[in-house]
Design an enzyme around this catalytic site. Structure first.
Site, PDB file in Angstrom:
ATOM      1  N   TYR A   1     -10.652  -4.052   4.006  1.00 48.96           N
ATOM      2  CA  TYR A   1      -9.553  -3.301   5.022  1.00 48.96           C
ATOM      3  C   TYR A   1     -10.255  -3.327   6.276  1.00 48.96           C
ATOM      4  O   TYR A   1     -11.107  -2.253   6.348  1.00 48.96           O
ATOM      5  CB  TYR A   1      -8.866  -2.208   4.498  1.00 48.96           C
ATOM      6  CG  TYR A   1      -8.089  -1.548   5.225  1.00 48.96           C
ATOM      7  CD1 TYR A   1      -7.961  -1.338   6.773  1.00 48.96           C
ATOM      8  CD2 TYR A   1      -6.889  -0.953   4.747  1.00 48.96           C
ATOM      9  CE1 TYR A   1      -7.045  -0.880   7.407  1.00 48.96           C
ATOM     10  CE2 TYR A   1      -5.917  -0.510   5.224  1.00 48.96           C
ATOM     11  CZ  TYR A   1      -5.774  -0.244   6.806  1.00 48.96           C
ATOM     12  OH  TYR A   1      -4.811   0.051   7.471  1.00 48.96           O
TER      13      TYR A   1
ATOM     14  N   GLU B   1       0.894  -1.176  -0.077  1.00 51.51           N
ATOM     15  CA  GLU B   1      -0.091   0.027  -0.060  1.00 51.51           C
ATOM     16  C   GLU B   1       0.689   1.347  -0.014  1.00 51.51           C
ATOM     17  O   GLU B   1       1.780   1.564   0.925  1.00 51.51           O
ATOM     18  CB  GLU B   1      -0.978   0.268   1.133  1.00 51.51           C
ATOM     19  CG  GLU B   1      -2.013  -0.775   1.261  1.00 51.51           C
ATOM     20  CD  GLU B   1      -2.960  -0.946   2.341  1.00 51.51           C
ATOM     21  OE1 GLU B   1      -2.794  -0.248   3.247  1.00 51.51           O
ATOM     22  OE2 GLU B   1      -3.958  -1.689   2.290  1.00 51.51           O
TER      23      GLU B   1
ATOM     24  N   ASP C   1      -5.467   9.378   9.471  1.00 48.85           N
ATOM     25  CA  ASP C   1      -4.236   9.010  10.181  1.00 48.85           C
ATOM     26  C   ASP C   1      -3.632   9.532  11.343  1.00 48.85           C
ATOM     27  O   ASP C   1      -3.981  10.762  11.464  1.00 48.85           O
ATOM     28  CB  ASP C   1      -3.156   9.391   9.087  1.00 48.85           C
ATOM     29  CG  ASP C   1      -3.155   8.308   7.859  1.00 48.85           C
ATOM     30  OD1 ASP C   1      -3.186   7.183   7.977  1.00 48.85           O
ATOM     31  OD2 ASP C   1      -3.498   8.806   6.803  1.00 48.85           O
TER      32      ASP C   1
END
Lengths: 267, 108
Positions: free
Chosen positions: A175, A49, A60
């Site tokens: 995911y 990734e 994040d």
């Protein structure tokens, strides 16, 4: 068959788990990224990734935020990142590469132009954190027409109805975000992950990969017992940060961290 | 507001509520369809408007609303005496007194 699907089919046949490292492209400087990708493959990466640096990476934590900042100092753009993958592909025709990032740079480049360039460079999948499946109809067909997989996130708080929608749109792998929070957060709880993966198994044939909170061989192995793959980002990116002034030392660091996870997963 | 690479721009505004690089989808649509004419006001014009309303009316506008007042001061001279302007004072300025005092070098 897309390289991602091929890789997961091969892993399934071997009874192995996927190891999926994440790094931010252009961190600490653009000329290092392709070398880092090859190092990840040497250490046993099944899929890479590659993060598209973004000014406002809302999913994040601080480790990857700072990686984005280090990359953006060099003005790294989506087009540069696509060129990095093209260069990577000269020496590696097999390892699937997924671009992970946010919608803004893609919209700015233009969806069709992006999808064309991504396919031509040898990119296999796209994960846009802030593109909900409700909006995937805008982008999904353009990606699908070029053989690019649309990969989606599922969180612990995702309702079953919504998870079903995500599964219906998802390709490549699903995911699963192992915790409530941002990347680089607390350690993963494998029992909790197993509980959340069970209903997803009934909804989809997609491989279920787990990220957020996997930092070493032990946590990778623990999650590997219940998931089809583990995704590791901040643990690698923090090594890049530590050695940002000495980038020639970084490939060996990445290989050490990822290699330990590979061994633990395969044991 | 973003650059050519789609990176979100840094912003500055004297009013905290406008110090943000985006707008809501309604505004974006109204601009695109030409329903609303959007204009800008700089910090100096905003402070002048803030002070004028405070002095003349005893009403202290929020710095966000003072942007609209600043433009009213631009429009008014172009209009006839029998025409009216409606300005929506969306908030009050007592929340902004520390910002304005600091600019004036006043310790509160």
């Amino acid at each position: 068959m897309n390289r991602i699907d091929q890789r997961f089919a091969a892993l399934k046949a071997q009874g192995r788990r996927a190891l999926i490292p994440y790094i931010t492209a252009g961190d600490p400087a653009p000329e290092h990224t392709v070398g880092f990708m090859h190092a990840l493959v040497r250490a046993g990466a099944d899929v890479i990734e590659l993060g598209v640096p973004f000014s406002d990476p809302m999913a994040d934590g601080p480790v990857i935020q700072k990686a984005c900042e280090r990359a953006l100092v060099h003005g790294v753009r989506l087009t540069d990142l696509i060129e990095m993958v093209r260069e990577f592909r000269r020496d590696d025709a097999e390892t699937p590469v997924v671009l992970m990032g946010y919608l803004n740079p893609v919209e700015r480049m233009g969806l069709e132009a992006f999808a064309d360039a991504a396919r031509d460079a040898g990119i296999d999948g796209v994960l846009l954190v802030d593109m909900p499946p409700e909006e995937a109809d805008l982008m999904g067909p353009a990606l699908k027409a070029r053989g690019l997989a649309s990969i989606f996130l599922v969180a612990p708080t995702t309702s079953r109805a919504r998870a079903a929608t995500i599964c219906a749109h998802g390709e490549g792998y699903l995911y699963y975000v192992s915790l409530k929070g941002v990347t680089g957060g607390a350690s993963v709880d494998a029992a909790d992950v197993a509980e959340h993966l069970a209903p997803l198994r009934e909804m989809t044939e997609l491989p279920l990969c787990v990220g957020f909170g996997i930092r070493d061989g032990a946590s990778a192995a623990e999650v590997g017992r219940v998931a089809d793959g583990v995704i590791v980002g901040s643990a690698l990116v923090s090594r890049i940060a530590e050695h940002a002034e000495r980038p020639e030392a970084i490939p060996a660091e990445l290989e050490a961290v990822l290699g330990e996870m590979r061994q633990a997963l395969d044991a | 507001m973003s650059d050519e690479g789609g990176q979100v721009s840094d912003t500055h505004s004297i009013s905290a509520g406008l110090d943000y690089p985006g707008v809501g989808p309604e505004h974006a649509l109204w601009k695109d369809v030409g329903r609303v004419n959007y204009v800008a006001a700089d910090d100096d014009a905003v402070l002048e408007a803030f002070r004028e309303l405070t002095h003349v009316e005893g009403i202290m506008p929020a710095l966000e609303s003072a942007h609209a007042l600043a433009h009213a001061r631009v429009l008014a001279p172009q209009m006839r005496p029998d025409q009216h302007i409606v300005v929506n004072l969306s908030g009050r300025g007592d929340k902004d007194i520390l910002t304005v005092a600091k600019l004036d070098g006043i310790e509160l």
